[in-house]
Design a protein around this motif. Structure first.
Motif, PDB file in Angstrom:
ATOM      1  N   MET A  68     -35.108 -38.759 -39.436  1.00  0.00           N
ATOM      2  CA  MET A  68     -34.551 -38.597 -38.101  1.00  0.00           C
ATOM      3  C   MET A  68     -33.278 -37.749 -38.145  1.00  0.00           C
ATOM      4  SD  MET A  68     -33.147 -41.571 -35.582  1.00  0.00           S
ATOM      5  CE  MET A  68     -34.591 -42.557 -35.665  1.00  0.00           C
ATOM      6  N   ALA A  69     -32.404 -38.032 -39.125  1.00  0.00           N
ATOM      7  CA  ALA A  69     -31.121 -37.328 -39.184  1.00  0.00           C
ATOM      8  C   ALA A  69     -31.352 -35.822 -39.281  1.00  0.00           C
ATOM      9  CB  ALA A  69     -30.324 -37.818 -40.389  1.00  0.00           C
ATOM     10  N   VAL A  70     -32.255 -35.425 -40.162  1.00  0.00           N
ATOM     11  CA  VAL A  70     -32.495 -33.997 -40.339  1.00  0.00           C
ATOM     12  C   VAL A  70     -33.092 -33.376 -39.088  1.00  0.00           C
ATOM     13  CG1 VAL A  70     -33.768 -32.306 -41.667  1.00  0.00           C
ATOM     14  CG2 VAL A  70     -32.817 -34.272 -42.810  1.00  0.00           C
ATOM     15  N   LEU A  71     -34.114 -34.066 -38.532  1.00  0.00           N
ATOM     16  CA  LEU A  71     -34.802 -33.463 -37.388  1.00  0.00           C
ATOM     17  C   LEU A  71     -33.915 -33.392 -36.167  1.00  0.00           C
ATOM     18  CD1 LEU A  71     -38.362 -34.854 -37.765  1.00  0.00           C
ATOM     19  CD2 LEU A  71     -37.560 -32.559 -38.089  1.00  0.00           C
ATOM     20  N   VAL A  72     -33.076 -34.432 -35.961  1.00  0.00           N
ATOM     21  CA  VAL A  72     -32.195 -34.393 -34.793  1.00  0.00           C
ATOM     22  C   VAL A  72     -31.183 -33.271 -34.953  1.00  0.00           C
ATOM     23  CG1 VAL A  72     -30.421 -35.657 -33.546  1.00  0.00           C
ATOM     24  CG2 VAL A  72     -32.547 -36.773 -34.113  1.00  0.00           C
ATOM     25  N   ALA A  73     -30.692 -33.061 -36.173  1.00  0.00           N
ATOM     26  CA  ALA A  73     -29.750 -31.957 -36.398  1.00  0.00           C
ATOM     27  C   ALA A  73     -30.406 -30.633 -36.037  1.00  0.00           C
ATOM     28  CB  ALA A  73     -29.303 -31.945 -37.861  1.00  0.00           C
ATOM     29  N   ILE A  74     -31.654 -30.449 -36.469  1.00  0.00           N
ATOM     30  CA  ILE A  74     -32.351 -29.203 -36.157  1.00  0.00           C
ATOM     31  C   ILE A  74     -32.595 -29.078 -34.655  1.00  0.00           C
ATOM     32  CG2 ILE A  74     -34.528 -27.983 -36.474  1.00  0.00           C
ATOM     33  CD1 ILE A  74     -34.575 -29.220 -39.296  1.00  0.00           C
ATOM     34  N   ALA A  75     -32.989 -30.207 -34.047  1.00  0.00           N
ATOM     35  CA  ALA A  75     -33.281 -30.177 -32.615  1.00  0.00           C
ATOM     36  C   ALA A  75     -32.032 -29.842 -31.808  1.00  0.00           C
ATOM     37  CB  ALA A  75     -33.845 -31.520 -32.173  1.00  0.00           C
ATOM     38  N   LEU A  76     -30.860 -30.355 -32.249  1.00  0.00           N
ATOM     39  CA  LEU A  76     -29.609 -30.054 -31.537  1.00  0.00           C
ATOM     40  C   LEU A  76     -29.389 -28.546 -31.495  1.00  0.00           C
ATOM     41  CD1 LEU A  76     -27.075 -32.748 -32.761  1.00  0.00           C
ATOM     42  CD2 LEU A  76     -27.738 -32.261 -30.411  1.00  0.00           C
ATOM     43  N   VAL A  77     -29.515 -27.897 -32.642  1.00  0.00           N
ATOM     44  CA  VAL A  77     -29.302 -26.453 -32.689  1.00  0.00           C
ATOM     45  C   VAL A  77     -30.322 -25.741 -31.822  1.00  0.00           C
ATOM     46  CG1 VAL A  77     -29.255 -24.458 -34.191  1.00  0.00           C
ATOM     47  CG2 VAL A  77     -28.356 -26.619 -35.005  1.00  0.00           C
ATOM     48  N   ARG A  78     -31.587 -26.146 -31.958  1.00  0.00           N
ATOM     49  CA  ARG A  78     -32.631 -25.422 -31.227  1.00  0.00           C
ATOM     50  C   ARG A  78     -32.493 -25.597 -29.728  1.00  0.00           C
ATOM     51  NH1 ARG A  78     -38.568 -26.212 -33.512  1.00  0.00           N
ATOM     52  NH2 ARG A  78     -38.997 -24.464 -32.150  1.00  0.00           N
ATOM     53  N   GLU A  79     -32.199 -26.834 -29.281  1.00  0.00           N
ATOM     54  CA  GLU A  79     -32.115 -27.017 -27.837  1.00  0.00           C
ATOM     55  C   GLU A  79     -30.869 -26.338 -27.287  1.00  0.00           C
ATOM     56  OE1 GLU A  79     -32.568 -31.023 -26.341  1.00  0.00           O
ATOM     57  OE2 GLU A  79     -32.149 -30.342 -24.314  1.00  0.00           O
ATOM     58  N   LEU A  80     -29.759 -26.426 -28.039  1.00  0.00           N
ATOM     59  CA  LEU A  80     -28.517 -25.829 -27.568  1.00  0.00           C
ATOM     60  C   LEU A  80     -28.666 -24.319 -27.419  1.00  0.00           C
ATOM     61  CD1 LEU A  80     -25.591 -26.521 -26.882  1.00  0.00           C
ATOM     62  CD2 LEU A  80     -24.993 -25.943 -29.215  1.00  0.00           C
ATOM     63  N   LEU A  81     -29.239 -23.667 -28.417  1.00  0.00           N
ATOM     64  CA  LEU A  81     -29.340 -22.208 -28.368  1.00  0.00           C
ATOM     65  C   LEU A  81     -30.554 -21.742 -27.562  1.00  0.00           C
ATOM     66  CD1 LEU A  81     -28.315 -21.322 -32.013  1.00  0.00           C
ATOM     67  CD2 LEU A  81     -26.937 -21.209 -29.949  1.00  0.00           C
ATOM     68  N   GLY A  82     -31.603 -22.555 -27.564  1.00  0.00           N
ATOM     69  CA  GLY A  82     -32.828 -22.139 -26.888  1.00  0.00           C
ATOM     70  C   GLY A  82     -32.809 -22.374 -25.389  1.00  0.00           C
ATOM     71  N   PHE A  83     -32.195 -23.478 -24.977  1.00  0.00           N
ATOM     72  CA  PHE A  83     -32.154 -23.786 -23.543  1.00  0.00           C
ATOM     73  C   PHE A  83     -30.724 -23.878 -23.016  1.00  0.00           C
ATOM     74  CE2 PHE A  83     -36.087 -25.755 -25.087  1.00  0.00           C
ATOM     75  CZ  PHE A  83     -37.007 -25.220 -24.219  1.00  0.00           C
ATOM     76  N   GLY A  84     -29.736 -23.875 -23.903  1.00  0.00           N
ATOM     77  CA  GLY A  84     -28.350 -24.018 -23.477  1.00  0.00           C
ATOM     78  C   GLY A  84     -28.001 -25.424 -23.040  1.00  0.00           C
ATOM     79  N   SER A  85     -28.779 -26.403 -23.491  1.00  0.00           N
ATOM     80  CA  SER A  85     -28.491 -27.771 -23.065  1.00  0.00           C
ATOM     81  C   SER A  85     -28.677 -28.721 -24.248  1.00  0.00           C
ATOM     82  CB  SER A  85     -29.435 -28.164 -21.936  1.00  0.00           C
ATOM     83  OG  SER A  85     -30.759 -28.080 -22.399  1.00  0.00           O
ATOM     84  N   VAL A  86     -28.173 -29.952 -24.077  1.00  0.00           N
ATOM     85  CA  VAL A  86     -28.431 -30.991 -25.056  1.00  0.00           C
ATOM     86  C   VAL A  86     -28.884 -32.221 -24.289  1.00  0.00           C
ATOM     87  CG1 VAL A  86     -27.383 -32.593 -26.680  1.00  0.00           C
ATOM     88  CG2 VAL A  86     -26.858 -30.168 -26.832  1.00  0.00           C
ATOM     89  N   LEU A  87     -30.012 -32.778 -24.669  1.00  0.00           N
ATOM     90  CA  LEU A  87     -30.609 -33.927 -23.983  1.00  0.00           C
ATOM     91  C   LEU A  87     -30.791 -33.645 -22.497  1.00  0.00           C
ATOM     92  CD1 LEU A  87     -28.805 -36.927 -25.666  1.00  0.00           C
ATOM     93  CD2 LEU A  87     -31.264 -36.558 -25.594  1.00  0.00           C
ATOM     94  N   GLY A  88     -31.011 -32.390 -22.157  1.00  0.00           N
ATOM     95  CA  GLY A  88     -31.226 -32.034 -20.763  1.00  0.00           C
ATOM     96  C   GLY A  88     -29.961 -31.715 -19.984  1.00  0.00           C
ATOM     97  N   PHE A  89     -28.760 -31.987 -20.554  1.00  0.00           N
ATOM     98  CA  PHE A  89     -27.521 -31.655 -19.857  1.00  0.00           C
ATOM     99  C   PHE A  89     -27.088 -30.252 -20.241  1.00  0.00           C
ATOM    100  CE2 PHE A  89     -27.313 -36.300 -20.311  1.00  0.00           C
ATOM    101  CZ  PHE A  89     -27.331 -36.612 -18.977  1.00  0.00           C
ATOM    102  N   ARG A  90     -26.765 -29.458 -19.251  1.00  0.00           N
ATOM    103  CA  ARG A  90     -26.375 -28.075 -19.520  1.00  0.00           C
ATOM    104  C   ARG A  90     -24.995 -28.065 -20.174  1.00  0.00           C
ATOM    105  NH1 ARG A  90     -28.610 -23.427 -19.093  1.00  0.00           N
ATOM    106  NH2 ARG A  90     -27.168 -21.686 -19.169  1.00  0.00           N
ATOM    107  N   ILE A  91     -24.867 -27.358 -21.313  1.00  0.00           N
ATOM    108  CA  ILE A  91     -23.613 -27.335 -22.033  1.00  0.00           C
ATOM    109  C   ILE A  91     -23.036 -25.936 -22.061  1.00  0.00           C
ATOM    110  CG2 ILE A  91     -22.597 -27.618 -24.319  1.00  0.00           C
ATOM    111  CD1 ILE A  91     -23.705 -30.161 -24.464  1.00  0.00           C
ATOM    112  N   MET A  92     -23.921 -24.972 -22.287  1.00  0.00           N
ATOM    113  CA  MET A  92     -23.442 -23.604 -22.397  1.00  0.00           C
ATOM    114  C   MET A  92     -22.963 -23.105 -21.028  1.00  0.00           C
ATOM    115  SD  MET A  92     -23.506 -22.598 -25.352  1.00  0.00           S
ATOM    116  CE  MET A  92     -24.248 -22.382 -26.948  1.00  0.00           C
TER     117      MET A  92
END
Lengths: 200, 220
Positions: B140-164
């Motif tokens: 889980m730790a590894v995959l969540v780390a990867i998912a954080l990067v991918r969602e942040l850069l790919g959609f500009g959000s984390v867990l659906g909340f817009r961050i960028m």
């Protein structure tokens, strides 16, 4: 769920499942054996062949079991277990048949067959077939195409890895790391096809 | 052959992390790491399936004849995965639909078989449960780390909340398959370098056989 036999052009589906939505490159299925076996060109060939054969047969058998046994009895929730049993049974029978029919082929293929029972690509193809509600012809064509796509991908990777091994690689990236990067570039290549036909 | 629970935890999270070191279980889950929420759902499912099947198989280990061991293992695992699938469909129908076939593919996740074979076959049920659970958490730790990067850069959000900020142009490649491979390779590279450095340091010091406090395991 209807019993349509024929809903999408099978030829398009066949090529789509080899190239544009390669089961390995776009769905990440069968990675474990892909990474561990692709060290060796000859074994890659054997495993690719075995995956293609088993995938096509199991997809056909599972389709029949799914729509003529599970659906009429309302037992779809057991489908995971049933699919696994179908895969294991097909692998077992195939092993015995090959052993009888052609000992030479058994020597080159036999060691890979048990590995296949737990290959995610086989189960993955069957689950895609179920979720996308393919007809019988489509299922077989899709499975054969996916198997060939898997075979193609593992041969390509084995060939590239043979070259990579002769070159200096940073210590921390050796083995799995550089292989993942190689697969990443291959995946970009395969994704390049994806504008042509869409499967799904 | 009884290892301490603390050591199992550190081993499974870091020194013997299923993804980074053993290179297992990348099969089914890379595809869902372009979205943090789906990754969480999926990895929790994998952790529970690993824990419970290790526990069950450890209880059954003396009853299973060697010849049919593999098929029994797969059947036990599919039993738990079916339960997880039904629970997901009932309580998280959205996530279940998006994950699609990948829930079923937990069955063939090599981590579960690997732990059953390597650990549960020779250990007590409770320890096996703990081993399965921590392996799942390392995954889980590894995959969540990867998912954080991918969602942040790919959609500009984390867990659906817009961050960028609004002007941010999403990196399309982060949503597609190749980025997952590149990111896994990067994380692997980082982890192996860190471990190699620590090993070299330990060898140079030669005082203690093992780093005392253990490294901070979770990078996520």
């Amino acid at each position: 769920m209807d019993f349509e036999f024929f809903t999408m052009n099978p030829i398009a589906l066949f090529f789509a499942s080899i190239f544009t939505s390669n089961i390995l490159m776009s769905n990440f299925l069968g990675m474990c054996s892909f990474i561990s076996v692709s060290k060796d060109y000859k074994s890659s060939f054997g495993l690719g062949l075995a995956v293609t054969v088993v995938m096509t047969i199991t997809a056909a058998v599972s389709w029949v079991v799914l729509y003529y046994v599970l659906v009429p009895l309302g037992l779809e929730y057991l489908s995971f277990i049933v699919f696994i049993i179908v895969i294991a049974a097909v692998v077992q029978i195939l092993e015995m048949v090959i052993d009888r029919a052609s000992p030479a082929l058994y020597l080159s293929l036999g060691i890979f067959l048990p590995l296949i029972t737990v290959n995610c690509a086989i189960l993955g193809a069957i689950l895609f077939m179920q979720i996308r509600q393919y007809g019988f012809i489509e299922s077989v064509v899709f499975a054969a195409g996916s198997g060939l796509g898997w075979w193609l991908a593992i041969m390509l990777l084995a060939a590239i890895r043979g070259r990579v091994e002769n070159n200096p690689v940073p210590a921390g990236l050796k083995g799995a790391g550089i292989t993942m990067i190689t697969i990443g570039f291959m995946a970009m290549g395969f994704i390049g096809f994806s504008g042509m036909i869409a499967v799904q | 052959m009884s290892a301490k629970p603390g050591k199992i935890l550190v081993d499974n999270l870091w020194f013997n992390n299923p993804v980074l070191i053993q290179v297992l279980g990348i099969c089914s889950t890379l595809a869902v790491t372009n979205n943090v929420r789906n990754t969480l759902v999926m990895t929790v499912g994998v952790s529970l399936a690993t824990a419970f099947s290790s526990w069950t198989l450890s209880l059954m280990k003396d009853l299973i004849p060697r010849k049919v061991r593999m098929i029994v293992q797969v059947l036990v695992i599919s039993f738990y995965v079916i339960i997880i699938d039904i629970l997901l469909r009932a309580y998280l129908p959205d996530a279940s639909r998006q994950l699609g076939p990948y829930v079923g593919l937990i069955i063939t996740n090599c981590i579960i078989m690997g732990r059953a074979e390597a650990f549960a076959a020779a250990n007590k049920p409770l320890v096996s449960f703990w081993d399965g659970l921590t392996s799942g958490i390392g995954y889980m730790a590894v995959l969540v780390a990867i998912a954080l990067v991918r969602e942040l850069l790919g959609f500009g959000s984390v867990l659906g909340f817009r961050i960028m900020p609004d002007g941010f142009v999403p990196w399309t490649i982060m949503i597609t398959a190749p980025s997952a491979f590149f990111l896994v390779a990067m994380v692997m590279w980082l982890a192996r370098n860190l471990q190699a450095r620590r090993e070299a340091a330990a060898k140079a010091a030669k005082a203690s056989p093992k780093p005392a406090a253990g490294p901070s395991p979770a990078k996520a």
